[in-house]
Design a protein around this motif. Structure first.
Motif, PDB file in Angstrom:
ATOM      1  N   SER A  28       0.791  -1.233   0.000  1.00  0.00           N
ATOM      2  CA  SER A  28       0.000   0.000   0.000  1.00  0.00           C
ATOM      3  C   SER A  28       0.821   1.279   0.000  1.00  0.00           C
ATOM      4  O   SER A  28       0.267   2.362   0.112  1.00  0.00           O
ATOM      5  CB  SER A  28      -0.932   0.004   1.219  1.00  0.00           C
ATOM      6  OG  SER A  28      -1.747  -1.128   1.232  1.00  0.00           O
ATOM      7  N   LEU A  29       2.130   1.176  -0.106  1.00  0.00           N
ATOM      8  CA  LEU A  29       2.987   2.374  -0.075  1.00  0.00           C
ATOM      9  C   LEU A  29       2.587   3.390  -1.142  1.00  0.00           C
ATOM     10  O   LEU A  29       2.424   4.578  -0.845  1.00  0.00           O
ATOM     11  CB  LEU A  29       4.459   1.989  -0.237  1.00  0.00           C
ATOM     12  CG  LEU A  29       5.133   1.356   0.979  1.00  0.00           C
ATOM     13  CD1 LEU A  29       6.560   0.943   0.631  1.00  0.00           C
ATOM     14  CD2 LEU A  29       5.130   2.300   2.159  1.00  0.00           C
ATOM     15  N   ASP A  30       2.411   2.938  -2.379  1.00  0.00           N
ATOM     16  CA  ASP A  30       2.038   3.857  -3.457  1.00  0.00           C
ATOM     17  C   ASP A  30       0.651   4.453  -3.220  1.00  0.00           C
ATOM     18  O   ASP A  30       0.430   5.644  -3.466  1.00  0.00           O
ATOM     19  CB  ASP A  30       2.063   3.140  -4.812  1.00  0.00           C
ATOM     20  CG  ASP A  30       3.482   2.864  -5.289  1.00  0.00           C
ATOM     21  OD1 ASP A  30       4.409   3.547  -4.808  1.00  0.00           O
ATOM     22  OD2 ASP A  30       3.662   1.966  -6.142  1.00  0.00           O
ATOM     23  N   LEU A  31      -0.257   3.614  -2.768  1.00  0.00           N
ATOM     24  CA  LEU A  31      -1.627   4.066  -2.515  1.00  0.00           C
ATOM     25  C   LEU A  31      -1.666   5.183  -1.474  1.00  0.00           C
ATOM     26  O   LEU A  31      -2.440   6.130  -1.595  1.00  0.00           O
ATOM     27  CB  LEU A  31      -2.470   2.869  -2.041  1.00  0.00           C
ATOM     28  CG  LEU A  31      -3.962   3.042  -1.942  1.00  0.00           C
ATOM     29  CD1 LEU A  31      -4.560   3.392  -3.293  1.00  0.00           C
ATOM     30  CD2 LEU A  31      -4.583   1.750  -1.420  1.00  0.00           C
ATOM     31  N   ALA A  32      -0.808   5.088  -0.480  1.00  0.00           N
ATOM     32  CA  ALA A  32      -0.749   6.086   0.588  1.00  0.00           C
ATOM     33  C   ALA A  32       0.178   7.239   0.242  1.00  0.00           C
ATOM     34  O   ALA A  32       0.309   8.179   1.023  1.00  0.00           O
ATOM     35  CB  ALA A  32      -0.302   5.436   1.890  1.00  0.00           C
ATOM     36  N   ASN A  33       0.836   7.146  -0.895  1.00  0.00           N
ATOM     37  CA  ASN A  33       1.823   8.157  -1.289  1.00  0.00           C
ATOM     38  C   ASN A  33       2.904   8.288  -0.216  1.00  0.00           C
ATOM     39  O   ASN A  33       3.345   9.382   0.116  1.00  0.00           O
ATOM     40  CB  ASN A  33       1.143   9.494  -1.564  1.00  0.00           C
ATOM     41  CG  ASN A  33       1.979  10.379  -2.442  1.00  0.00           C
ATOM     42  OD1 ASN A  33       2.818   9.895  -3.195  1.00  0.00           O
ATOM     43  ND2 ASN A  33       1.755  11.675  -2.348  1.00  0.00           N
ATOM     44  N   ALA A  34       3.301   7.140   0.316  1.00  0.00           N
ATOM     45  CA  ALA A  34       4.319   7.092   1.366  1.00  0.00           C
ATOM     46  C   ALA A  34       5.669   6.759   0.753  1.00  0.00           C
ATOM     47  O   ALA A  34       5.752   5.966  -0.188  1.00  0.00           O
ATOM     48  CB  ALA A  34       3.945   6.055   2.416  1.00  0.00           C
ATOM     49  N   THR A  35       6.713   7.362   1.288  1.00  0.00           N
ATOM     50  CA  THR A  35       8.064   7.142   0.752  1.00  0.00           C
ATOM     51  C   THR A  35       8.734   5.914   1.355  1.00  0.00           C
ATOM     52  O   THR A  35       9.689   5.394   0.800  1.00  0.00           O
ATOM     53  CB  THR A  35       8.943   8.374   1.011  1.00  0.00           C
ATOM     54  OG1 THR A  35       8.962   8.659   2.406  1.00  0.00           O
ATOM     55  CG2 THR A  35       8.415   9.579   0.245  1.00  0.00           C
TER      56      THR A  35
END
Length: 133
Positions: A23-30
């Motif tokens: 889910s990193l991309d979905l959350a826009n997390a680095t």
């Protein structure tokens, strides 16, 4: 004020770590750390909002209730005024014409059917055309 991050050790299920990675991309997390920080901030806001809602909800409920009562009162007053005007109009028409009981009864039945079939949308023009048929 900018706060520096500090490392902490917390236990977490491996399945949760896999979900974070997916889910990193979905959350826009680095990073996973960024994801967890975002999630914790979100949850803290959610908890505070829940407490705020416990204070706000009754006020909001009362406001909506008062507004609904006001609308109901206004609609009732308007419907009363329309009923009075319709009563006056009916009396004027009855005084001007000498309709039989059967004619009035038949007219009431036919109009009720017509209004029901048009879902209550029955204009003066509809009545004019209906009377011409």
């Amino acid at each position: 004020m900018v706060e520096n991050k500090k490392k902490y050790a917390y236990w977490m299920y491996p399945s949760m770590v896999k979900e974070i990675e997916k889910s990193l991309d979905l959350a826009n997390a680095t990073s996973k750390s960024d994801f967890v920080c975002q999630a914790v901030k979100f949850y803290i806001r959610f908890l505070h909002l829940g407490k705020s809602m416990n204070l706000i909800a009754p006020l909001l409920e009362q406001t909506v209730h008062n507004e609904a009562e006001s609308v109901e009162r206004n609609l009732s007053e308007m419907m009363f005024k329309i009923a009075v005007e319709l009563g006056v109009l009916s009396n004027v028409i009855c005084a001007a014409h000498n309709y039989s009981d059967e004619t009035v009864s038949s007219l009431r039945e036919n109009v009720a059917e017509e209004v029901a079939s048009t879902n209550g949308v029955f204009t003066f023009e509809d009545a004019y055309l209906w009377q011409k048929d």
